[in-house]
Design an enzyme around this catalytic site. Structure first.
Site, short mmCIF file in Angstrom:
data_model
loop_
_atom_site.label_atom_id
_atom_site.label_comp_id
_atom_site.label_asym_id
_atom_site.label_seq_id
_atom_site.Cartn_x
_atom_site.Cartn_y
_atom_site.Cartn_z
N ASP A 1 -3.21 30.14 -29.80
CA ASP A 1 -2.56 28.89 -30.19
C ASP A 1 -3.11 27.75 -29.33
O ASP A 1 -3.57 27.98 -28.21
CB ASP A 1 -1.04 28.96 -29.95
CG ASP A 1 -0.31 29.78 -31.00
OD1 ASP A 1 -0.89 30.08 -32.06
OD2 ASP A 1 0.86 30.12 -30.75
N ARG B 1 -7.85 28.15 -36.90
CA ARG B 1 -6.66 27.66 -37.59
C ARG B 1 -6.68 26.13 -37.44
O ARG B 1 -6.77 25.62 -36.32
CB ARG B 1 -5.39 28.20 -36.97
CG ARG B 1 -4.13 27.51 -37.53
CD ARG B 1 -2.89 27.76 -36.68
NE ARG B 1 -2.55 29.16 -36.64
CZ ARG B 1 -1.91 29.72 -35.60
NH1 ARG B 1 -1.56 29.00 -34.54
NH2 ARG B 1 -1.63 31.01 -35.62
#
Ligand code: FAD
Length: 308
Positions: free
Chosen positions: A125, A176
């Site tokens: 992340d 992402r």
């Protein structure tokens, strides 16, 4: 950000914990790994993939960071045993980045190695801009060591993102792409809605052009449409990209993607730190509090199912 959103966030610590828990329930899979595995199984049954997030951001000592890394390894083992379609998403600070790069490296490498041995994948992340350089540095180091089962996140909110796309392109990273939840200063970040959207589309185009696998992470219908357009224009096969959404957010939009034959992965947080996590996310971006308040009110009103 509206005044109402900021007011909601200021009042939050005064809201009784059980009430926050009720509201959080649809966004968080529970406290224990078994709770999360039940949610992943349900998602898989609905034709969706998952990515699991072990909540634990407020790490104050190395043992806590090592315990989070161990919890991720246990989750990977459980996916294998239960034949579940899920990978994991790790936050650099949960693995100890605030305590030092070396601790972060040691923990992340152990998790990535464990995943590689079991054919699984680790998404790192992206947190606030103070962590971007170290996060990309470790990503590059892992790729240089031969780990291909690891991916990063780039945030369309940040002005540096197109440069990062171009600098990483030769590695054909698995990325992402999201708007970015952390509100950053105007010198380094776009603040207005349209610029963030435009940067998202540009970054997506360049990533696809470079042959990258992209997780298109958004609940913004317009961006979902742009994503569908761009992958169709390039004639990409279903397995060459995916859409991603957060657990409990706009499920009907996700269902429509799945019905349309797209692959969708649901970000599924779980863990005992759900309360700190909920408050922190809302304080970081008060707009989210507005979304949740609007959605909760919609669910309480007769004739509305609030499932959009
Ligand atoms: C799978 C996934 C992983 C992510 N990982 C990261 C990451 O690593 N780093 C990072 O900085 N950010 C991450 N994000 C968050 C992301 O950056 C955005 O903050 C978030 O997705 C909201 O942006 P949006 O594109 O959905 O558009 P928005 O315009 O913000 O939202 C579109 C609509 O979706 C709904 N909505 C959006 N978010 C929520 C919410 N939380 N609760 C309730 N309703 C909501 C609202 O109805 C809103 O109108 C991730 C998002 C997803 C989907």
């Amino acid at each position: 950000m509206s005044l109402v959103d900021s007011a909601i966030v200021r009042l939050l610590p005064a809201v009784p914990k059980p009430v926050v828990r009720r509201i959080s329930e649809r966004y968080i899979a529970g406290e224990q790994l078994d709770d999360a595995l039940r949610v992943v199984r349900r998602l898989n049954g609905e034709g969706k993939m998952a990515t699991l997030d072990v909540l634990g951001e407020e790490i104050t000592n190395p043992d806590e960071a090592r315990a989070i890394a161990a919890a991720y390894r246990a989750a990977i083992d459980a996916f294998e045993q239960g034949r579940l379609d899920s990978n994991i998403s790790v936050k650099p600070t949960a693995l100890g980045l605030n305590l030092g790069y070396e601790l972060f490296r040691e923990n992340l490498e152990a998790v990535v190695r464990h995943a590689a041995e079991r054919g699984n994948f680790v998404r790192i992340d992206m947190e606030d801009s103070s962590t971007t350089d170290d996060t990309l540095r470790l990503y590059r180091a892992l790729r240089a060591d031969g780990f291909d089962n690891v991916g990063v996140v780039l945030q369309a909110r940040l002005k540096r993102t197109l440069d990062d796309v171009r600098a990483l392109a030769e590695l054909r990273p698995n990325v992402r792409l999201c708007k970015g939840i952390y509100l950053e200063p105007p010198e380094i970040a776009y603040r207005d809605f349209d610029s963030i959207r435009a940067n998202f589309v540009q970054a997506l185009e360049e990533l696809l052009e470079a042959g990258c696998y992209v997780g298109i992470a958004t609940h913004d219908e317009w961006l979902v449409e742009q994503g569908e357009r761009l992958v169709s224009e390039r004639g990409l096969a279903r397995e060459e990209y995916e859409f991603q959404m957060l657990l409990g957010v706009r499920p009907s939009l996700g269902d429509a993607l799945v019905r349309g034959g797209r692959r969708l992965r649901i970000y599924t947080p779980f863990g005992r730190q759900w309360y700190a996590y909920s408050l922190r996310r809302l304080q970081e971006n008060p707009k989210i509090a507005g979304y949740i308040a609007a959605d909760t009110v919609a669910r309480l009103l007769p004739g509305r199912n609030g499932s959009s």
